[in-house]
Design a protein around this motif. Structure first.
Motif, PDB file in Angstrom:
ATOM      1  N   GLY A 153      12.979  18.795  16.527  1.00 46.79           N
ATOM      2  CA  GLY A 153      12.207  18.689  15.298  1.00 46.79           C
ATOM      3  C   GLY A 153      12.573  17.484  14.472  1.00 46.79           C
ATOM      4  O   GLY A 153      12.007  17.269  13.408  1.00 46.79           O
ATOM      5  N   GLY A 154      13.536  16.696  14.929  1.00 45.17           N
ATOM      6  CA  GLY A 154      13.955  15.526  14.173  1.00 45.17           C
ATOM      7  C   GLY A 154      12.914  14.426  14.155  1.00 45.17           C
ATOM      8  O   GLY A 154      12.867  13.636  13.226  1.00 45.17           O
ATOM      9  N   LYS A 155      12.082  14.382  15.181  1.00 48.06           N
ATOM     10  CA  LYS A 155      11.029  13.371  15.229  1.00 48.06           C
ATOM     11  C   LYS A 155       9.782  13.862  14.507  1.00 48.06           C
ATOM     12  O   LYS A 155       9.141  13.131  13.774  1.00 48.06           O
ATOM     13  N   SER A 156       9.436  15.140  14.726  1.00 46.60           N
ATOM     14  CA  SER A 156       8.262  15.724  14.075  1.00 46.60           C
ATOM     15  C   SER A 156       8.349  17.239  14.130  1.00 46.60           C
ATOM     16  O   SER A 156       8.748  17.807  15.141  1.00 46.60           O
ATOM     17  N   GLN A 157       7.955  17.877  13.034  1.00 44.38           N
ATOM     18  CA  GLN A 157       7.895  19.342  12.991  1.00 44.38           C
ATOM     19  C   GLN A 157       6.543  19.841  13.514  1.00 44.38           C
ATOM     20  O   GLN A 157       6.372  21.039  13.711  1.00 44.38           O
ATOM     21  N   GLU A 158       5.630  18.925  13.723  1.00 43.78           N
ATOM     22  CA  GLU A 158       4.266  19.274  14.083  1.00 43.78           C
ATOM     23  C   GLU A 158       4.217  20.158  15.329  1.00 43.78           C
ATOM     24  O   GLU A 158       4.691  19.777  16.397  1.00 43.78           O
ATOM     25  N   GLY A 159       3.654  21.328  15.192  1.00 49.97           N
ATOM     26  CA  GLY A 159       3.447  22.227  16.319  1.00 49.97           C
ATOM     27  C   GLY A 159       4.674  22.996  16.780  1.00 49.97           C
ATOM     28  O   GLY A 159       4.574  23.841  17.672  1.00 49.97           O
ATOM     29  N   LEU A 160       5.830  22.749  16.196  1.00 48.00           N
ATOM     30  CA  LEU A 160       7.033  23.430  16.674  1.00 48.00           C
ATOM     31  C   LEU A 160       7.020  24.916  16.369  1.00 48.00           C
ATOM     32  O   LEU A 160       7.413  25.721  17.205  1.00 48.00           O
ATOM     33  N   ARG A 161       6.601  25.283  15.166  1.00 48.79           N
ATOM     34  CA  ARG A 161       6.590  26.712  14.836  1.00 48.79           C
ATOM     35  C   ARG A 161       5.678  27.467  15.795  1.00 48.79           C
ATOM     36  O   ARG A 161       6.019  28.546  16.276  1.00 48.79           O
ATOM     37  N   GLU A 162       4.536  26.885  16.118  1.00 55.09           N
ATOM     38  CA  GLU A 162       3.610  27.529  17.045  1.00 55.09           C
ATOM     39  C   GLU A 162       4.244  27.685  18.424  1.00 55.09           C
ATOM     40  O   GLU A 162       4.084  28.724  19.080  1.00 55.09           O
ATOM     41  N   ARG A 163       4.976  26.675  18.874  1.00 55.26           N
ATOM     42  CA  ARG A 163       5.650  26.779  20.176  1.00 55.26           C
ATOM     43  C   ARG A 163       6.721  27.860  20.140  1.00 55.26           C
ATOM     44  O   ARG A 163       6.852  28.642  21.084  1.00 55.26           O
ATOM     45  N   ILE A 164       7.475  27.910  19.047  1.00 55.68           N
ATOM     46  CA  ILE A 164       8.505  28.953  18.907  1.00 55.68           C
ATOM     47  C   ILE A 164       7.847  30.329  18.897  1.00 55.68           C
ATOM     48  O   ILE A 164       8.338  31.261  19.545  1.00 55.68           O
ATOM     49  N   GLU A 165       6.724  30.467  18.208  1.00 57.35           N
ATOM     50  CA  GLU A 165       6.016  31.750  18.160  1.00 57.35           C
ATOM     51  C   GLU A 165       5.517  32.159  19.546  1.00 57.35           C
ATOM     52  O   GLU A 165       5.632  33.332  19.925  1.00 57.35           O
ATOM     53  N   ARG A 166       4.973  31.214  20.308  1.00 54.83           N
ATOM     54  CA  ARG A 166       4.503  31.539  21.668  1.00 54.83           C
ATOM     55  C   ARG A 166       5.650  32.037  22.539  1.00 54.83           C
ATOM     56  O   ARG A 166       5.517  33.034  23.261  1.00 54.83           O
ATOM     57  N   ILE A 167       6.786  31.346  22.472  1.00 60.61           N
ATOM     58  CA  ILE A 167       7.943  31.746  23.281  1.00 60.61           C
ATOM     59  C   ILE A 167       8.455  33.103  22.814  1.00 60.61           C
ATOM     60  O   ILE A 167       8.745  33.988  23.634  1.00 60.61           O
ATOM     61  N   THR A 168       8.556  33.293  21.508  1.00 63.81           N
ATOM     62  CA  THR A 168       9.040  34.565  20.965  1.00 63.81           C
ATOM     63  C   THR A 168       8.120  35.704  21.352  1.00 63.81           C
ATOM     64  O   THR A 168       8.578  36.767  21.791  1.00 63.81           O
ATOM     65  N   ASP A 169       6.820  35.498  21.201  1.00 60.71           N
ATOM     66  CA  ASP A 169       5.858  36.537  21.573  1.00 60.71           C
ATOM     67  C   ASP A 169       5.989  36.903  23.042  1.00 60.71           C
ATOM     68  O   ASP A 169       5.966  38.086  23.412  1.00 60.71           O
ATOM     69  N   ARG A 170       6.147  35.904  23.907  1.00 59.65           N
ATOM     70  CA  ARG A 170       6.305  36.166  25.340  1.00 59.65           C
ATOM     71  C   ARG A 170       7.577  36.970  25.611  1.00 59.65           C
ATOM     72  O   ARG A 170       7.555  37.957  26.342  1.00 59.65           O
ATOM     73  N   LEU A 171       8.685  36.555  24.988  1.00 59.54           N
ATOM     74  CA  LEU A 171       9.947  37.256  25.211  1.00 59.54           C
ATOM     75  C   LEU A 171       9.910  38.686  24.686  1.00 59.54           C
ATOM     76  O   LEU A 171      10.427  39.606  25.330  1.00 59.54           O
ATOM     77  N   LEU A 172       9.290  38.888  23.543  1.00 61.60           N
ATOM     78  CA  LEU A 172       9.169  40.243  23.000  1.00 61.60           C
ATOM     79  C   LEU A 172       8.281  41.105  23.889  1.00 61.60           C
ATOM     80  O   LEU A 172       8.555  42.296  24.096  1.00 61.60           O
ATOM     81  N   ALA A 173       7.202  40.527  24.428  1.00 57.56           N
ATOM     82  CA  ALA A 173       6.311  41.276  25.321  1.00 57.56           C
ATOM     83  C   ALA A 173       7.037  41.665  26.602  1.00 57.56           C
ATOM     84  O   ALA A 173       6.834  42.764  27.135  1.00 57.56           O
ATOM     85  N   GLU A 174       7.915  40.784  27.083  1.00 58.13           N
ATOM     86  CA  GLU A 174       8.674  41.094  28.295  1.00 58.13           C
ATOM     87  C   GLU A 174       9.653  42.242  28.069  1.00 58.13           C
ATOM     88  O   GLU A 174       9.995  42.965  28.993  1.00 58.13           O
ATOM     89  N   GLN A 175      10.127  42.414  26.827  1.00 52.93           N
ATOM     90  CA  GLN A 175      11.063  43.494  26.510  1.00 52.93           C
ATOM     91  C   GLN A 175      10.358  44.835  26.375  1.00 52.93           C
ATOM     92  O   GLN A 175      10.980  45.882  26.525  1.00 52.93           O
ATOM     93  N   ALA A 176       9.066  44.789  26.063  1.00 56.28           N
ATOM     94  CA  ALA A 176       8.332  46.034  25.781  1.00 56.28           C
ATOM     95  C   ALA A 176       8.136  46.872  27.014  1.00 56.28           C
ATOM     96  O   ALA A 176       8.209  46.460  28.119  1.00 56.28           O
TER      97      ALA A 176
END
Length: 176
Positions: A153-176
């Motif tokens: 994120g040091g170069k740009s914050q653009e789109g990082l939160r969305e990428r983190i959310e996609r990864i988090t959503d995938r990991l949470l779905a795998e736990q379910a």
């Protein structure tokens, strides 16, 4: 800096997001909005873990990292981290005295902060984080690591939160 949780419940382990940060870094300050949004969206299903990566160019960042560890010892890690990041310019001008002042503003034991900065009791934690960051390729801040993926994120914050959310959503779905 981990928030402990009650292990007596059968809830799945939270997804871990390491946030490599320099507490004198304007980009890290700007990333706070994304971190707050992630906390609001996921609550205790996402653990935000601050990892110290003070940059040489920021004269007071190493002391700020030690002060953040003292805040964690006193049970106020994130409020302190956010308060210091909100004042990066003031930190540049006021140095360690400003770190102690922030502790006082948050009703923490400011004298203990002062002592911790003098005796260096938290240096090993900061050094260990910095060494681990270098070992995994962190070069700037903020840098996020989630599920083994490093997001710079040091170069740009653009789109990082969305990428983190996609990864988090995938990991949470795998736990379910």
């Amino acid at each position: 800096m981990n928030d402990s949780s009650d292990s007596s419940t059968a809830s799945p382990a939270p997804v871990l997001l390491d946030v490599w940060c320099d507490l004198q870094c304007p980009d890290c300050r700007d990333a706070l909005a994304d971190l707050r949004a992630l906390r609001a969206r996921y609550g205790d299903r996402l653990e935000l873990r601050l990892r110290h990566f003070p940059l040489e160019k920021n004269k007071h960042a190493f002391a700020a990292a030690q002060a953040a560890e003292e805040a964690a010892e006193q049970g106020s890690a994130w409020p302190y981290i956010e308060a210091v990041l909100a004042r990066v310019e003031e930190l540049g001008r006021g140095g360690e005295a400003r770190l102690v002042e922030v502790a006082r503003e948050l009703s923490l034991d400011a004298e203990e902060f002062d002592t911790a900065l003098i005796d260096g009791r938290h240096i090993l934690i900061v050094d260990a984080d910095q060494a681990e960051g270098k070992a995994i390729g962190v070069t700037g801040t903020p840098t996020y690591v989630i599920d083994g993926e490093r997001l710079d994120g040091g170069k740009s914050q653009e789109g990082l939160r969305e990428r983190i959310e996609r990864i988090t959503d995938r990991l949470l779905a795998e736990q379910a």
